[in-house]
Design a protein around this motif. Sequence first.
Motif, PDB file in Angstrom:
ATOM      1  N   ALA A 135     -49.357 -13.134 -86.293  1.00 35.94           N
ATOM      2  CA  ALA A 135     -48.162 -13.223 -87.139  1.00 35.94           C
ATOM      3  C   ALA A 135     -47.259 -12.068 -86.742  1.00 35.94           C
ATOM      4  O   ALA A 135     -47.572 -10.900 -87.006  1.00 35.94           O
ATOM      5  CB  ALA A 135     -48.530 -13.140 -88.618  1.00 35.94           C
ATOM      6  N   ALA A 136     -46.167 -12.378 -86.073  1.00 41.07           N
ATOM      7  CA  ALA A 136     -45.269 -11.343 -85.570  1.00 41.07           C
ATOM      8  C   ALA A 136     -43.849 -11.868 -85.530  1.00 41.07           C
ATOM      9  O   ALA A 136     -43.622 -13.075 -85.404  1.00 41.07           O
ATOM     10  CB  ALA A 136     -45.695 -10.879 -84.173  1.00 41.07           C
ATOM     11  N   SER A 137     -42.905 -10.958 -85.648  1.00 38.17           N
ATOM     12  CA  SER A 137     -41.478 -11.307 -85.569  1.00 38.17           C
ATOM     13  C   SER A 137     -40.768 -10.248 -84.753  1.00 38.17           C
ATOM     14  O   SER A 137     -41.215  -9.105 -84.660  1.00 38.17           O
ATOM     15  CB  SER A 137     -40.845 -11.376 -86.970  1.00 38.17           C
ATOM     16  N   VAL A 138     -39.651 -10.654 -84.166  1.00 42.84           N
ATOM     17  CA  VAL A 138     -38.834  -9.701 -83.440  1.00 42.84           C
ATOM     18  C   VAL A 138     -37.386  -9.805 -83.927  1.00 42.84           C
ATOM     19  O   VAL A 138     -36.824 -10.898 -84.020  1.00 42.84           O
ATOM     20  CB  VAL A 138     -38.918  -9.912 -81.905  1.00 42.84           C
ATOM     21  N   LEU A 139     -36.833  -8.650 -84.281  1.00 39.83           N
ATOM     22  CA  LEU A 139     -35.406  -8.539 -84.587  1.00 39.83           C
ATOM     23  C   LEU A 139     -34.694  -8.337 -83.265  1.00 39.83           C
ATOM     24  O   LEU A 139     -34.899  -7.322 -82.582  1.00 39.83           O
ATOM     25  CB  LEU A 139     -35.160  -7.356 -85.525  1.00 39.83           C
ATOM     26  N   TRP A 140     -33.901  -9.340 -82.887  1.00 39.26           N
ATOM     27  CA  TRP A 140     -33.306  -9.339 -81.551  1.00 39.26           C
ATOM     28  C   TRP A 140     -31.840  -8.921 -81.620  1.00 39.26           C
ATOM     29  O   TRP A 140     -31.076  -9.460 -82.431  1.00 39.26           O
ATOM     30  CB  TRP A 140     -33.408 -10.725 -80.914  1.00 39.26           C
ATOM     31  N   PRO A 141     -31.414  -7.976 -80.778  1.00 38.64           N
ATOM     32  CA  PRO A 141     -30.002  -7.578 -80.774  1.00 38.64           C
ATOM     33  C   PRO A 141     -29.122  -8.695 -80.228  1.00 38.64           C
ATOM     34  O   PRO A 141     -29.392  -9.223 -79.156  1.00 38.64           O
ATOM     35  CB  PRO A 141     -29.985  -6.343 -79.866  1.00 38.64           C
ATOM     36  N   VAL A 142     -28.077  -9.047 -80.968  1.00 38.22           N
ATOM     37  CA  VAL A 142     -27.233 -10.167 -80.549  1.00 38.22           C
ATOM     38  C   VAL A 142     -25.768  -9.740 -80.394  1.00 38.22           C
ATOM     39  O   VAL A 142     -24.874 -10.580 -80.391  1.00 38.22           O
ATOM     40  CB  VAL A 142     -27.345 -11.353 -81.535  1.00 38.22           C
ATOM     41  N   THR A 143     -25.533  -8.452 -80.233  1.00 38.07           N
ATOM     42  CA  THR A 143     -24.177  -7.996 -79.934  1.00 38.07           C
ATOM     43  C   THR A 143     -23.715  -8.631 -78.624  1.00 38.07           C
ATOM     44  O   THR A 143     -24.428  -8.591 -77.618  1.00 38.07           O
ATOM     45  CB  THR A 143     -24.142  -6.465 -79.803  1.00 38.07           C
ATOM     46  N   GLY A 144     -22.552  -9.232 -78.653  1.00 41.11           N
ATOM     47  CA  GLY A 144     -22.032  -9.880 -77.457  1.00 41.11           C
ATOM     48  C   GLY A 144     -22.464 -11.314 -77.281  1.00 41.11           C
ATOM     49  O   GLY A 144     -22.058 -11.967 -76.312  1.00 41.11           O
ATOM     50  N   VAL A 145     -23.283 -11.830 -78.206  1.00 41.34           N
ATOM     51  CA  VAL A 145     -23.700 -13.229 -78.142  1.00 41.34           C
ATOM     52  C   VAL A 145     -22.769 -14.057 -79.025  1.00 41.34           C
ATOM     53  O   VAL A 145     -22.636 -13.788 -80.223  1.00 41.34           O
ATOM     54  CB  VAL A 145     -25.159 -13.412 -78.617  1.00 41.34           C
ATOM     55  N   ALA A 146     -22.124 -15.049 -78.448  1.00 40.82           N
ATOM     56  CA  ALA A 146     -21.236 -15.909 -79.223  1.00 40.82           C
ATOM     57  C   ALA A 146     -22.047 -16.688 -80.250  1.00 40.82           C
ATOM     58  O   ALA A 146     -23.190 -17.070 -79.989  1.00 40.82           O
ATOM     59  CB  ALA A 146     -20.487 -16.868 -78.300  1.00 40.82           C
ATOM     60  N   PRO A 147     -21.468 -16.936 -81.433  1.00 44.95           N
ATOM     61  CA  PRO A 147     -22.221 -17.629 -82.493  1.00 44.95           C
ATOM     62  C   PRO A 147     -22.846 -18.936 -82.047  1.00 44.95           C
ATOM     63  O   PRO A 147     -23.961 -19.270 -82.471  1.00 44.95           O
ATOM     64  CB  PRO A 147     -21.154 -17.846 -83.575  1.00 44.95           C
ATOM     65  N   GLU A 148     -22.160 -19.679 -81.185  1.00 50.98           N
ATOM     66  CA  GLU A 148     -22.682 -20.982 -80.778  1.00 50.98           C
ATOM     67  C   GLU A 148     -23.914 -20.864 -79.878  1.00 50.98           C
ATOM     68  O   GLU A 148     -24.597 -21.855 -79.618  1.00 50.98           O
ATOM     69  CB  GLU A 148     -21.611 -21.798 -80.060  1.00 50.98           C
ATOM     70  N   HIS A 149     -24.226 -19.654 -79.419  1.00 51.13           N
ATOM     71  CA  HIS A 149     -25.390 -19.463 -78.551  1.00 51.13           C
ATOM     72  C   HIS A 149     -26.591 -18.891 -79.289  1.00 51.13           C
ATOM     73  O   HIS A 149     -27.674 -18.774 -78.696  1.00 51.13           O
ATOM     74  CB  HIS A 149     -25.036 -18.540 -77.378  1.00 51.13           C
ATOM     75  N   LEU A 150     -26.437 -18.528 -80.556  1.00 50.18           N
ATOM     76  CA  LEU A 150     -27.524 -17.863 -81.268  1.00 50.18           C
ATOM     77  C   LEU A 150     -28.772 -18.732 -81.356  1.00 50.18           C
ATOM     78  O   LEU A 150     -29.894 -18.241 -81.187  1.00 50.18           O
ATOM     79  CB  LEU A 150     -27.064 -17.461 -82.671  1.00 50.18           C
ATOM     80  N   ALA A 151     -28.595 -20.021 -81.621  1.00 53.65           N
ATOM     81  CA  ALA A 151     -29.754 -20.895 -81.771  1.00 53.65           C
ATOM     82  C   ALA A 151     -30.551 -21.031 -80.475  1.00 53.65           C
ATOM     83  O   ALA A 151     -31.738 -21.397 -80.514  1.00 53.65           O
ATOM     84  CB  ALA A 151     -29.311 -22.280 -82.249  1.00 53.65           C
ATOM     85  N   GLU A 152     -29.936 -20.717 -79.349  1.00 52.84           N
ATOM     86  CA  GLU A 152     -30.635 -20.816 -78.066  1.00 52.84           C
ATOM     87  C   GLU A 152     -31.790 -19.827 -77.975  1.00 52.84           C
ATOM     88  O   GLU A 152     -32.710 -20.005 -77.171  1.00 52.84           O
ATOM     89  CB  GLU A 152     -29.648 -20.590 -76.919  1.00 52.84           C
ATOM     90  N   LEU A 153     -31.766 -18.796 -78.812  1.00 53.64           N
ATOM     91  CA  LEU A 153     -32.864 -17.837 -78.819  1.00 53.64           C
ATOM     92  C   LEU A 153     -34.199 -18.514 -79.154  1.00 53.64           C
ATOM     93  O   LEU A 153     -35.260 -18.045 -78.748  1.00 53.64           O
ATOM     94  CB  LEU A 153     -32.581 -16.714 -79.819  1.00 53.64           C
ATOM     95  N   GLY A 154     -34.136 -19.605 -79.894  1.00 54.56           N
ATOM     96  CA  GLY A 154     -35.356 -20.352 -80.182  1.00 54.56           C
ATOM     97  C   GLY A 154     -35.992 -20.915 -78.924  1.00 54.56           C
ATOM     98  O   GLY A 154     -37.230 -20.953 -78.792  1.00 54.56           O
ATOM     99  N   PHE A 155     -35.174 -21.333 -77.969  1.00 54.83           N
ATOM    100  CA  PHE A 155     -35.687 -21.858 -76.704  1.00 54.83           C
ATOM    101  C   PHE A 155     -36.181 -20.716 -75.817  1.00 54.83           C
ATOM    102  O   PHE A 155     -37.185 -20.862 -75.110  1.00 54.83           O
ATOM    103  CB  PHE A 155     -34.606 -22.665 -75.990  1.00 54.83           C
ATOM    104  N   VAL A 156     -35.472 -19.589 -75.850  1.00 52.99           N
ATOM    105  CA  VAL A 156     -35.935 -18.393 -75.147  1.00 52.99           C
ATOM    106  C   VAL A 156     -37.338 -18.031 -75.631  1.00 52.99           C
ATOM    107  O   VAL A 156     -38.257 -17.800 -74.843  1.00 52.99           O
ATOM    108  CB  VAL A 156     -34.968 -17.215 -75.387  1.00 52.99           C
ATOM    109  N   ALA A 157     -37.488 -18.001 -76.961  1.00 54.68           N
ATOM    110  CA  ALA A 157     -38.762 -17.611 -77.555  1.00 54.68           C
ATOM    111  C   ALA A 157     -39.869 -18.624 -77.261  1.00 54.68           C
ATOM    112  O   ALA A 157     -41.014 -18.242 -77.011  1.00 54.68           O
ATOM    113  CB  ALA A 157     -38.583 -17.440 -79.065  1.00 54.68           C
ATOM    114  N   GLY A 158     -39.536 -19.904 -77.305  1.00 53.73           N
ATOM    115  CA  GLY A 158     -40.536 -20.929 -77.029  1.00 53.73           C
ATOM    116  C   GLY A 158     -41.091 -20.819 -75.620  1.00 53.73           C
ATOM    117  O   GLY A 158     -42.313 -20.879 -75.406  1.00 53.73           O
ATOM    118  N   LEU A 159     -40.209 -20.649 -74.648  1.00 63.05           N
ATOM    119  CA  LEU A 159     -40.659 -20.500 -73.272  1.00 63.05           C
ATOM    120  C   LEU A 159     -41.452 -19.211 -73.096  1.00 63.05           C
ATOM    121  O   LEU A 159     -42.466 -19.186 -72.389  1.00 63.05           O
ATOM    122  CB  LEU A 159     -39.455 -20.511 -72.326  1.00 63.05           C
ATOM    123  N   ALA A 160     -41.001 -18.138 -73.735  1.00 65.14           N
ATOM    124  CA  ALA A 160     -41.730 -16.873 -73.637  1.00 65.14           C
ATOM    125  C   ALA A 160     -43.134 -17.015 -74.201  1.00 65.14           C
ATOM    126  O   ALA A 160     -44.103 -16.498 -73.628  1.00 65.14           O
ATOM    127  CB  ALA A 160     -40.964 -15.775 -74.384  1.00 65.14           C
TER     128      ALA A 160
END
Length: 267
Positions: free
Chosen positions: A67-92
């Motif tokens: 059970a773990a979570s990561v607070l990810w810095p999103v400065t410079g990430v456009a709002p429409e790209h935020l949900a893509e972090l879920g795919f980043v995390a899934g592949l990781a």
Amino acid sequence: MSYRLGPAARAAGHRLHVHDSLGSTNTEAMAQARAGETGPLWVATYRQEAGRGRRGNSWASLPGNLAASVLWPVTGVAPEHLAELGFVAGLALVEALEAACGTLPDTASGSGTRSVKLKWPNDVLLGGAKLAGLLLEAETLPGGRRAVVVGFGVNVAAAPEGLPATSLAVTGYAGGAEALLEHLSDRMVARARLWDRGQNFAALRADWLARAAGLGSEIAVHSGGHILRGVFETIDEGGRLVILAPDGNRHTVTAGEVHFGSAATAA
């Protein structure tokens, strides 16, 4: 053995808070964000008492599971790209599982082929059964700063009873949740670097599709009180599910519960 981050994560400035017990690692990570933390900060716990899944569902965190979570810095990430972090995390996560465990057997058939698959939008399957879930949560903080937390729940030692779920333990894995977190933190660094704050989602999309569960097969999606049936054709450039309906029309789905095979017919 205690939780620690991998060398690539430590070199990239990631930090880790470990707790004996928490209600929810996502809740704690978001609380850190509200207090001014910008991340990348990992929060891990040995006992999670009130884990959450998508759509308000609970997530059972059994002893020995991750059970773990990561607070990810999103400065410079456009709002429409935020949900893509879920795919980043899934592949990781899939890559971390492979690094920690090697070739995982298919628990359904007993074959030696790798059977870890990504189920849209945020589950990891092993042999067709649920091995892990991810939960991405975003919040706009005072002053307009955005905070995004990605939570990981992995059935390492045991799976909840009464559900189509499995665990790493049934494959013979004995490395523990701690080793898995090391690999996961390093893979998040690598995958996020490739993603490049949303500028290179196309490459991640191709990799995600190569590991997608049910691609090209019949599915049913429960979304907004409706059931949409058809063939899982792809995910689009925004990560939305694309279904080819029996009438030949294509539909995109932003959120929903996916069922495959006979479950799709019965849904």
